[in-house]
Design an enzyme around this catalytic site. Structure first.
Site, PDB file in Angstrom:
ATOM      1  N   PRO A  48       0.847  -1.188   0.000  1.00  0.00           N
ATOM      2  CA  PRO A  48       0.000   0.000   0.000  1.00  0.00           C
ATOM      3  C   PRO A  48       0.883   1.238   0.000  1.00  0.00           C
ATOM      4  O   PRO A  48       1.819   1.324   0.793  1.00  0.00           O
ATOM      5  CB  PRO A  48      -0.763  -0.122   1.329  1.00  0.00           C
ATOM      6  CG  PRO A  48       0.125  -0.941   2.215  1.00  0.00           C
ATOM      7  CD  PRO A  48       0.862  -1.884   1.299  1.00  0.00           C
ATOM      8  N   MET A  49       0.625   2.155  -0.924  1.00  0.00           N
ATOM      9  CA  MET A  49       1.360   3.426  -0.946  1.00  0.00           C
ATOM     10  C   MET A  49       0.370   4.529  -1.288  1.00  0.00           C
ATOM     11  O   MET A  49      -0.224   4.517  -2.374  1.00  0.00           O
ATOM     12  CB  MET A  49       2.477   3.404  -2.002  1.00  0.00           C
ATOM     13  CG  MET A  49       3.696   2.615  -1.595  1.00  0.00           C
ATOM     14  SD  MET A  49       4.956   2.662  -2.887  1.00  0.00           S
ATOM     15  CE  MET A  49       4.396   1.357  -3.978  1.00  0.00           C
ATOM     16  N   GLN A  77      -6.622  -1.654   2.139  1.00  0.00           N
ATOM     17  CA  GLN A  77      -6.029  -1.266   3.417  1.00  0.00           C
ATOM     18  C   GLN A  77      -6.774  -0.080   4.037  1.00  0.00           C
ATOM     19  O   GLN A  77      -6.896   0.978   3.410  1.00  0.00           O
ATOM     20  CB  GLN A  77      -4.547  -0.900   3.283  1.00  0.00           C
ATOM     21  CG  GLN A  77      -3.932  -0.767   4.684  1.00  0.00           C
ATOM     22  CD  GLN A  77      -2.544  -0.175   4.710  1.00  0.00           C
ATOM     23  OE1 GLN A  77      -2.320   0.904   4.173  1.00  0.00           O
ATOM     24  NE2 GLN A  77      -1.619  -0.868   5.344  1.00  0.00           N
ATOM     25  N   CYS A  89       1.879   3.303  10.010  1.00  0.00           N
ATOM     26  CA  CYS A  89       2.156   4.663   9.547  1.00  0.00           C
ATOM     27  C   CYS A  89       2.477   5.598  10.713  1.00  0.00           C
ATOM     28  O   CYS A  89       1.668   5.761  11.622  1.00  0.00           O
ATOM     29  CB  CYS A  89       0.961   5.210   8.755  1.00  0.00           C
ATOM     30  SG  CYS A  89       1.290   6.861   8.130  1.00  0.00           S
ATOM     31  N   LYS A 114      -0.705  -4.746   8.826  1.00  0.00           N
ATOM     32  CA  LYS A 114       0.670  -4.416   8.426  1.00  0.00           C
ATOM     33  C   LYS A 114       1.275  -3.610   9.562  1.00  0.00           C
ATOM     34  O   LYS A 114       0.752  -2.542   9.912  1.00  0.00           O
ATOM     35  CB  LYS A 114       0.655  -3.627   7.118  1.00  0.00           C
ATOM     36  CG  LYS A 114       2.024  -3.164   6.646  1.00  0.00           C
ATOM     37  CD  LYS A 114       1.972  -2.704   5.198  1.00  0.00           C
ATOM     38  CE  LYS A 114       3.280  -2.108   4.729  1.00  0.00           C
ATOM     39  NZ  LYS A 114       3.483  -0.719   5.164  1.00  0.00           N
ATOM     40  N   HIS A 169       7.046  -4.719   8.483  1.00  0.00           N
ATOM     41  CA  HIS A 169       8.020  -3.808   7.881  1.00  0.00           C
ATOM     42  C   HIS A 169       9.212  -3.731   8.842  1.00  0.00           C
ATOM     43  O   HIS A 169       9.033  -3.443  10.030  1.00  0.00           O
ATOM     44  CB  HIS A 169       7.327  -2.438   7.679  1.00  0.00           C
ATOM     45  CG  HIS A 169       8.250  -1.339   7.243  1.00  0.00           C
ATOM     46  ND1 HIS A 169       7.892  -0.011   7.292  1.00  0.00           N
ATOM     47  CD2 HIS A 169       9.502  -1.362   6.750  1.00  0.00           C
ATOM     48  CE1 HIS A 169       8.891   0.739   6.855  1.00  0.00           C
ATOM     49  NE2 HIS A 169       9.874  -0.058   6.521  1.00  0.00           N
ATOM     50  N   ASP A 182      13.208  -2.711   1.898  1.00  0.00           N
ATOM     51  CA  ASP A 182      14.491  -2.689   1.193  1.00  0.00           C
ATOM     52  C   ASP A 182      14.779  -3.928   0.360  1.00  0.00           C
ATOM     53  O   ASP A 182      15.933  -4.365   0.280  1.00  0.00           O
ATOM     54  CB  ASP A 182      15.634  -2.474   2.198  1.00  0.00           C
ATOM     55  CG  ASP A 182      15.754  -1.016   2.588  1.00  0.00           C
ATOM     56  OD1 ASP A 182      15.315  -0.163   1.792  1.00  0.00           O
ATOM     57  OD2 ASP A 182      16.262  -0.747   3.686  1.00  0.00           O
ATOM     58  N   ALA A 216       7.488  -1.891  -1.709  1.00  0.00           N
ATOM     59  CA  ALA A 216       6.911  -0.557  -1.891  1.00  0.00           C
ATOM     60  C   ALA A 216       7.802   0.239  -2.839  1.00  0.00           C
ATOM     61  O   ALA A 216       7.643   0.169  -4.054  1.00  0.00           O
ATOM     62  CB  ALA A 216       6.727   0.144  -0.543  1.00  0.00           C
ATOM     63  N   ARG A 217       8.804   0.973  -2.307  1.00  0.00           N
ATOM     64  CA  ARG A 217       9.652   1.794  -3.193  1.00  0.00           C
ATOM     65  C   ARG A 217      10.366   0.997  -4.282  1.00  0.00           C
ATOM     66  O   ARG A 217      10.428   1.453  -5.425  1.00  0.00           O
ATOM     67  CB  ARG A 217      10.653   2.594  -2.355  1.00  0.00           C
ATOM     68  CG  ARG A 217       9.999   3.763  -1.646  1.00  0.00           C
ATOM     69  CD  ARG A 217      10.867   4.273  -0.547  1.00  0.00           C
ATOM     70  NE  ARG A 217      11.160   3.182   0.389  1.00  0.00           N
ATOM     71  CZ  ARG A 217      12.048   3.244   1.352  1.00  0.00           C
ATOM     72  NH1 ARG A 217      12.768   4.327   1.494  1.00  0.00           N
ATOM     73  NH2 ARG A 217      12.226   2.220   2.160  1.00  0.00           N
TER      74      ARG A 217
END
Ligand code: FNR
Length: 402
Positions: A24-25, A116, A145, A184, A214, A251, A273-274
């Protein structure tokens, strides 16, 4: 496969075991990126976090023109000032009707979509989840978050320090829904695996069907390396007693990273994600990965290896060029009629290697072949402008709708 006749745990096992997930972003994990990630081999995709109250206030529309299900904020709920601004925004394809909060492709995303929720209260979470449950395969709660907006509303990482409330949200959803419920989270301690393990066990006892961890703690900078050593220890210990799928995140920039974390932690899946934003074709698997059920048979590099240049590294022939993935993304933006401002934002994020570990993954520093820069993207005023700048030559066909 008909997931609806499975128990929530069986459905979760099907969705999360051996999974490779688009994270989710906010602003990025919308229909174009989700469907693009699926086309590259992601097995599951998450919506961006959408706060309970906004989804509950939205209206569900069957969009026969696009073949999508839309959740839309009705125009009349905006202030007059915002309504005027929307009407003046000629590039907003939905200016007549209100903003699209969530657009789902029921064919492409079938059996592959998790919604989410940003929530801090079980009754609000249930209302939002009930609203979308028929169009998605599971509900995930954002418990990681750290942003002020989330934490001050008792949402996101605020739940990490309120186990009772976090468990109440999970158990309320579990009692009332027949699809998987997951969370998450982040690591709770930088080194000691115990607090994270205890928190995850409490969520599982409350009915969570899958957990994503995470590998950072609240307060960690996003550009510093995720804490893989602690993450691995947490997951290995959890897997000794728990059978619900555990997913790791943080990562994972190359196939080598993915293979390593899988074999070291014994996790059930990975979430990107990234790395997926920078090059979504990272979801493409090598032949050896496709044909083996365990990662044991694949020659693995050393843990946290600095050599990422081989077949599973950043020069992998599996990867599409970074120019090509932006072009593909824009084709998906056109297909799903994204707002140009949103497309621009995501393309800039795709190009922006400011926070990327360019020492480990040097190709993220590369110049684009045709000279596109963030500045040229910022100058674009419409999707057409973006398509020209990126020389997008193809379109994604619309499915035939009935
Ligand atoms: C995020 N992240 C995030 N997490 C979440 O649970 N809900 C969300 O809506 C968002 N939004 C979001 C937006 C953007 C632009 C980024 C970069 C990140 C966190 C994300 O899912 C993930 O946990 C972290 O980025 C770490 O994973 P990577 O990036 O190292 O794969």
């Amino acid at each position: 496969i008909d997931l609806s006749i499975m128990s929530p745990q069986d459905a979760a096992n099907h969705l999360f075991k051996n999974s490779e997930i688009l994270a989710p972003m906010v602003r990025a994990s919308t229909t174009p990126l989700r469907t693009l990630a699926l086309s590259h081999g992601a097995s599951l995709v998450y919506t961006e976090e959408l706060v309970d109250r906004s989804i509950s206030a939205s209206e569900r529309i069957v969009n026969t023109e696009l073949g999508t299900i839309d959740y839309r904020v009705p125009k009349h709920t905006y202030s007059l000032k915002v309504q005027k601004r929307m009407a003046a925004d000629k590039d907003n394809p939905d200016s007549e009707n209100g903003a699209i909060l969530l657009r789902i492709d029921p064919i492409v995303e079938r059996n592959k979509l998790i919604y989410q929720i940003g929530t801090g209260e079980s009754n609000l979470a249930l209302e939002a989840a009930t609203k979308v449950i028929s169009d998605v395969n599971g509900i995930d709660i954002n418990m990681g978050c750290p942003k002020k907006f989330s934490v001050s509303g008792g949402m996101g990482s605020a739940l990490l320090s309120d186990t009772k409330r976090a468990c109440d949200i999970i158990s309320t959803l579990r009692r009332n829904l027949s699809k998987p419920v997951s969370a998450k989270i982040r690591l709770l301690d930088p080194e000691d695996p115990r607090p994270t393990i205890d928190f995850v066990k409490a969520l599982i006892s409350s009915g969570a069907n899958a957990i994503t961890i995470h590998g950072r703690i609240v307060g960690d900078e996003s550009h510093t390396m995720a804490r893989w050593t602690t993450l691995v220890e947490v997951v290995r210990q959890l897997k000794q007693t728990e059978s619900v799928p555990i997913i790791v995140n943080g990562d994972l920039y190359t196939r080598a990273d993915i293979l390593e974390i899988k074999s070291r932690s014994l996790c059930d899946g990975v979430m990107l994600a990234r790395p997926a934003l920078y090059n979504v074709s990272l979801f493409r698997k090598g032949e050896a990965e496709e044909t083996t059920s365990t990662t044991d048979e694949i020659p693995l590099p050393q843990f946290q290896s600095t050599d990422h240049s081989g077949y599973y590294g950043y020069n992998s022939p599996l990867l599409h060029s970074r120019t090509s993935v932006v072009q593909e993304y824009l084709a998906h933006c056109i297909r799903y009629r994204a707002h140009s401002k949103n497309a621009k934002y995501v393309v800039c994020e795709m190009m922006n290697s400011r926070r990327a570990p360019t020492n480990r993954v040097p190709y993220l520093n590369m110049q684009y072949e045709s000279g596109q820069t963030i500045a040229t993207v910022c100058k674009c005023r419409s999707l057409d402008d973006l398509v020209k700048v990126w020389d997008v030559k193809y379109t994604i066909p619309f499915p035939k709708t009935t």
